[in-house]
Design a protein around this motif. Structure first.
Motif: not given
Ligand SMILES: CC(C)(COP(=O)(O)OP(=O)(O)OC[C@H]1O[C@@H](n2cnc3c(N)ncnc32)[C@H](O)[C@@H]1OP(=O)(O)O)[C@@H](O)C(=O)NCCC(=O)NCCS
Length: 298
Positions: A194-208
């Motif tokens: 669901q989150e288009q971009d990844l960044r250093v130091g930030t966690i994307v937690p909402n993928t299913q």
């Protein structure tokens, strides 16, 4: 289990192998801190970087299991299941490691949670054009995933490559958590990013994730960039008493360890082996050709 006790058993560790050029004494100690059968396996690698990555993976596992469970360092006994996945008997924790590019990573979790991790460097090793590379991979992804990887017309190739590796990492982290690895078709595992971009130091937690078209709501994914060239994904099956609402699942960022932190608390299982160490330093680092000066390092 209290959130505090739980957080002590959770680990997200990363070790940069590209910046660690072991000294002779470091390698002597490190290679004495792994089980004999792993030492033999690692000794067979042709390239030094592969041997180093696998060795660091074993050291991360030993440090993690010992520190999270209190089992003395040299008494932790790792086994492998029939698919090659390392585990310990009567586990108090679960863990998984991955190595690619410049990094080795470990994710550790409570025993009630399955966990898998995968790190990838953004590159297409085949040397083929991107179109051809994607075409050889076509069966591994669903049409929806390909739509997202290719993006709208005009999407730069660099963005497509990043999205490709994000999907790859997510799928592999899930299949490593369940233990099958990619013996299962990757296209049975459909990821919903669901989150288009990844960044250093930030966690994307909402993928299913869906497996064979069925949504698996107990699976939680954490994705991040370790740097601009490497992404990592962790897959965790949350036990029912640890949902996002109840105990407040807290995603952890990756903690970087250096060699001193990696070896802190270690004690050798094996005799130090100067012959084995000499053989290690004779190996070529990957992509160095010809290898002329390696044997002069010892
Ligand atoms: C397991 C597998 C996913 C590893 O993929 P990879 O991208 O090459 O490697 P990674 O760096 O991400 O992970 C490697 C680590 O995962 C762990 N691992 C090995 N097998 C595993 C499995 N089935 N499930 C989860 N983790 C596994 C090990 O710690 C391994 O480190 P090591 O090679 O230094 O021992 C891949 O080899 C695979 O899918 N194999 C299919 C399973 C299989 O056929 N096993 C052979 C029977 S022995």
């Amino acid at each position: 289990m209290s959130t505090c006790a739980a957080s002590q058993k959770r680990a997200r560790w990363v070790f940069n192998i590209s910046t660690w050029q072991p000294t002779e004494s470091q390698f002597l100690l490190a290679s004495a801190c792994i089980q004999e059968e792993e030492k033999v396996r690692i000794g067979k690698f042709v390239f030094r970087s592969d041997a180093k990555a696998s060795l660091v993976g074993r050291l991360l596992m030993r440090k993690y299991v010992s520190s999270a469970t209190g089992i003395p360092y040299s008494e932790v006994n790792f086994l492998r299941d029939e698919m090659g996945k390392p585990y310990v008997l009567n586990p108090l924790v679960n863990f998984n490691v991955s190595h690619h590019g410049d990094y080795v990573v470990l994710a550790g979790e409570l025993a009630s949670n399955k966990v898998g991790v995968d790190v990838m460097k953004f590159e297409y090793k085949t040397g083929k054009e991107l179109k051809e590379f994607f075409s050889t991979m076509s069966r591994q992804f669903t049409p929806q995933e390909w739509g997202h990887i290719r993006g709208p017309i005009g999407t730069p190739a660099s963005k497509q490559v990043v999205m490709f590796y994000r999907y790859w990492c997510l799928k592999e982290s899930y299949l490593k958590a369940v233990g099958t690895g990619i013996s299962v078709d990757l296209n049975r595992v459909a990821m919903m990013i669901q989150e288009q971009d990844l960044r250093v130091g930030t966690i994307v937690p909402n993928t299913q994730v869906c497996f064979d078209d069925k949504l698996l709501p107990s699976w939680h994914f954490e994705e991040t960039l370790l740097d601009e060239d490497h992404c990592v994904a962790v897959a965790v099956s949350k036990s029912s008493d640890e949902d996002d609402v109840g105990h407040g699942w807290v995603s952890q960022t990756f903690q970087s360890l250096d060699i001193n932190q990696l070896m802190e608390g270690s004690s050798p299982l094996l005799e130090s082996d100067s012959c084995y160490t000499r053989e290690f330093f004779k190996k070529c680092e990957k992509n160095t050709k010809p290898c002329t000066s390696a044997s002069s390092l010892l």
